[in-house]
Write a protein that holds these residues in place. Structure first.
Motif, mmCIF file in Angstrom:
data_model
loop_
_atom_site.group_PDB
_atom_site.id
_atom_site.type_symbol
_atom_site.label_atom_id
_atom_site.label_comp_id
_atom_site.label_asym_id
_atom_site.label_seq_id
_atom_site.Cartn_x
_atom_site.Cartn_y
_atom_site.Cartn_z
ATOM 1 N N PRO A 5 0.818 -1.213 0.000
ATOM 2 C CA PRO A 5 0.000 0.000 0.000
ATOM 3 C C PRO A 5 0.852 1.263 0.000
ATOM 4 O O PRO A 5 1.861 1.343 0.705
ATOM 5 C CB PRO A 5 -0.803 -0.124 1.297
ATOM 6 N N GLY A 6 0.439 2.242 -0.818
ATOM 7 C CA GLY A 6 1.186 3.489 -0.931
ATOM 8 C C GLY A 6 2.342 3.430 -1.898
ATOM 9 O O GLY A 6 3.131 4.379 -1.976
ATOM 10 N N ILE A 39 -4.593 -2.969 -4.710
ATOM 11 C CA ILE A 39 -3.766 -2.321 -3.692
ATOM 12 C C ILE A 39 -3.775 -0.823 -3.954
ATOM 13 O O ILE A 39 -3.471 -0.376 -5.066
ATOM 14 C CB ILE A 39 -2.314 -2.855 -3.746
ATOM 15 N N ASP A 40 -4.128 -0.050 -2.959
ATOM 16 C CA ASP A 40 -4.127 1.399 -3.100
ATOM 17 C C ASP A 40 -2.698 1.916 -3.186
ATOM 18 O O ASP A 40 -1.842 1.552 -2.366
ATOM 19 C CB ASP A 40 -4.833 2.051 -1.910
ATOM 20 N N GLY A 41 -2.473 2.758 -4.166
ATOM 21 C CA GLY A 41 -1.151 3.334 -4.340
ATOM 22 C C GLY A 41 -1.079 4.750 -3.808
ATOM 23 O O GLY A 41 -1.594 5.063 -2.736
ATOM 24 N N TRP A 42 -0.484 5.613 -4.610
ATOM 25 C CA TRP A 42 -0.268 6.997 -4.193
ATOM 26 C C TRP A 42 -0.846 7.918 -5.250
ATOM 27 O O TRP A 42 -0.873 7.600 -6.437
ATOM 28 C CB TRP A 42 1.235 7.223 -4.037
ATOM 29 N N ASN A 43 -1.345 9.056 -4.851
ATOM 30 C CA ASN A 43 -1.905 10.061 -5.758
ATOM 31 C C ASN A 43 -3.062 9.520 -6.592
ATOM 32 O O ASN A 43 -3.159 9.772 -7.794
ATOM 33 C CB ASN A 43 -0.814 10.614 -6.683
ATOM 34 N N GLY A 44 -3.933 8.739 -5.953
ATOM 35 C CA GLY A 44 -5.133 8.266 -6.638
ATOM 36 C C GLY A 44 -4.941 7.039 -7.497
ATOM 37 O O GLY A 44 -5.881 6.590 -8.158
ATOM 38 N N PRO A 65 9.354 -2.019 -4.528
ATOM 39 C CA PRO A 65 9.299 -0.591 -4.853
ATOM 40 C C PRO A 65 9.099 0.258 -3.600
ATOM 41 O O PRO A 65 8.611 -0.217 -2.572
ATOM 42 C CB PRO A 65 8.086 -0.487 -5.788
ATOM 43 N N GLY A 66 9.442 1.532 -3.708
ATOM 44 C CA GLY A 66 9.265 2.442 -2.593
ATOM 45 C C GLY A 66 7.804 2.795 -2.362
ATOM 46 O O GLY A 66 6.949 2.594 -3.223
ATOM 47 N N HIS A 67 7.508 3.325 -1.180
ATOM 48 C CA HIS A 67 6.147 3.725 -0.837
ATOM 49 C C HIS A 67 6.193 5.040 -0.059
ATOM 50 O O HIS A 67 7.231 5.425 0.475
ATOM 51 C CB HIS A 67 5.445 2.646 -0.011
ATOM 52 N N ARG A 68 5.076 5.719 -0.005
ATOM 53 C CA ARG A 68 5.021 7.024 0.641
ATOM 54 C C ARG A 68 5.016 6.890 2.160
ATOM 55 O O ARG A 68 4.658 5.843 2.717
ATOM 56 C CB ARG A 68 3.773 7.792 0.185
ATOM 57 N N ASN A 69 5.436 7.950 2.828
ATOM 58 C CA ASN A 69 5.428 8.046 4.294
ATOM 59 C C ASN A 69 6.047 6.830 4.980
ATOM 60 O O ASN A 69 5.440 6.218 5.871
ATOM 61 C CB ASN A 69 3.990 8.234 4.807
ATOM 62 N N PRO A 70 7.256 6.441 4.606
ATOM 63 C CA PRO A 70 7.852 5.242 5.219
ATOM 64 C C PRO A 70 8.068 5.387 6.722
ATOM 65 O O PRO A 70 8.040 4.392 7.450
ATOM 66 C CB PRO A 70 9.179 5.097 4.476
ATOM 67 N N ALA A 71 8.267 6.621 7.172
ATOM 68 C CA ALA A 71 8.517 6.823 8.600
ATOM 69 C C ALA A 71 7.302 6.495 9.446
ATOM 70 O O ALA A 71 7.424 6.141 10.627
ATOM 71 C CB ALA A 71 8.956 8.269 8.852
ATOM 72 N N PHE A 101 12.893 0.509 3.771
ATOM 73 C CA PHE A 101 12.266 0.429 5.097
ATOM 74 C C PHE A 101 11.575 -0.922 5.282
ATOM 75 O O PHE A 101 11.526 -1.449 6.401
ATOM 76 C CB PHE A 101 11.256 1.564 5.268
ATOM 77 N N THR A 102 11.028 -1.478 4.201
ATOM 78 C CA THR A 102 10.385 -2.790 4.278
ATOM 79 C C THR A 102 11.410 -3.871 4.573
ATOM 80 O O THR A 102 11.171 -4.772 5.382
ATOM 81 C CB THR A 102 9.656 -3.099 2.961
#
Length: 306
Positions: A5-6, A39-44, A65-71, A101-102
Motif C-alpha cells: 500500500p502506498g 492495492i491502493d497506491g499513491w496520488n489516486g 518498490p518504494g512507498h510514501r510516508n515510510p517513517a 524500510f520494508t
C-alpha cells in the motif's frame, strides 16, 4: 515484484519496465501483494495484482518498490515473515528508494550497508540503528540484499542486477531501450549540491557520453576538460562532486565495462580488447580487471559463456 500500500508509481514502473516480458529478456515477472486483489497506491493510483505472498517462495529475486510516508508506515507481519523466509532460502531481495524500510523492518539490513532516498536517510538511521546507512550513493550491492536511492536510481539498480545475471551487453541493450545513461556506478552521488550550476552538469553529461565513444583515445584529464570547455582543475573538482569519483577513476571503470562487453560478445583476443578500450596492453587490462572485478579477463569470458 512486491507491491505494498502506498507504492510509488514510478518505482513500480521502473521495475516492470526494465524486466519487461520480451523475447530478449530471460525473466519471468510476477507482481504480488500481501494478498491478491487491488492495492491502493499513491496520488489516486491503484494496482491490481494477481498473486499473494506465496509468490516470494517461487521467486529467485524479489523487488520492493518504494512507498510514501515510510517513517509512519508499519510493515505487515505477514510481509516480514515472507521476506525472512525468502532470504533464508537464498532469494535475492532488492529495494528501490523507500522500499529499504520494508527490508529493514524484516531485519534484512541489520549489520549491512544500505541506502534509500536522501530525504529519508536520517529517518532510516534513527528507526533502524543497526543499519549502516550510506546517503551518498545511488545504490548498494550487499550481495543477497540490495538497496537504491530514490526514483531514477532504481533504473541503475535494476540494470546492475541485469549486469550481474547476464552481463554488460544485455544491460546496455536495456539502457538503449530506456534511453538512459549507459554507465552510472553505484558509488555516484545521489544528491548534487546546489552550488554546482545545472548547465555545467549538462556539459559534463555530454563529456561523459563523448568519452564513452572515445575510450580508445588518450583520455587525459586535460583532454576531458578541453572537451567540457573548462579548466582541468574546475573539471576535476566538479566532476568528483557530481559523481563521487575522480574523472580518471570513471574512465577506468568505463574502459573495464567496455572490455566486459567485448569479452561477452566477441572472440577478440585480450590484447586486441585492451587496444580497443584504451587500456593499451593485456597486462594493463588484466591488472585493472582483477582490481575491479576480482577475476581475469579469460576467466570472466569462460564463466560468462558457461
Amino acid at each position: 515484484m512486491l507491491v505494498l500500500p502506498g507504492a510509488k508509481a514510478l518505482d513500480v514502473g521502473i521495475a516492470a519496465h526494465v524486466f519487461a516480458k520480451r523475447p530478449s529478456m530471460p525473466y519471468d515477472v510476477r507482481v504480488c501483494g500481501e494478498r491478491a486483489g487491488t492495492i491502493d497506491g499513491w496520488n489516486g493510483l491503484a494496482y491490481a495484482v494477481d498473486h499473494g505472498l506465496e509468490t516470494l517462495a517461487w521467486a529467485d529475486t524479489v523487488l520492493v518498490p518504494g512507498h510514501r510516508n515510510p517513517a509512519d508506515t508499519t510493515t505487515p507481519p505477514g510481509v516480514i515473515t515472507a521476506q525472512r523466509a525468502a532470504h533464508e532460502r537464498g532469494t535475492r531481495i532488492a529495494a528501490i528508494s523507500t522500499g529499504a524500510f520494508t527490508l529493514a523492518a524484516a531485519g534484512l539490513l541489520d549489520g549491512r550497508r544500505a541506502t534509500t532516498h536522501w530525504h529519508y536517510t536520517r529517518v532510516l538511521r534513527e528507526q533502524h540503528p543497526r543499519v549502516d546507512v550510506d546517503e551518498n550513493v545511488l545504490f548498494v550491492d550487499a550481495g543477497q540484499v540490495l538497496t537504491s536511492a530514490g526514483a531514477a536510481s532504481g533504473i541503475d539498480l535494476c540494470r546492475h542486477l541485469l549486469r550481474r545475471d547476464h552481463g554488460v551487453a544485455l544491460a546496455n541493450q536495456v539502457a538503449r531501450r530506456l534511453v538512459s545513461a549507459p554507465y552510472r556506478s553505484g558509488g555516484q552521488a545521489q544528491y548534487v549540491p546546489r552550488s554546482i550550476p545545472e548547465p555545467l552538469g549538462d556539459v559534463f553529461a555530454a563529456t561523459r557520453a563523448w568519452a564513452l565513444e572515445h575510450l580508445d583515445d588518450d583520455l587525459t584529464l586535460t583532454a576531458l576538460a578541453r572537451q567540457a570547455n573548462v579548466s582541468a582543475r574546475t573539471f576535476s573538482r566538479r566532476f568528483a562532486a557530481d559523481t563521487g569519483i575522480t574523472p580518471m577513476q570513471w574512465v577506468l571503470r568505463a574502459r573495464v565495462d567496455r572490455a566486459r562487453e567485448l569479452l561477452e560478445r566477441t572472440d577478440l583476443a585480450v590484447t586486441r580488447i585492451a587496444e580497443l578500450t584504451g587500456l593499451r596492453s593485456d597486462t594493463s587490462l588484466r591488472r585493472h580487471f582483477g582490481a575491479l572485478l576480482g577475476t581475469s579477463p579469460s576467466a570472466y569470458r569462460a564463466a560468462f559463456r558457461e
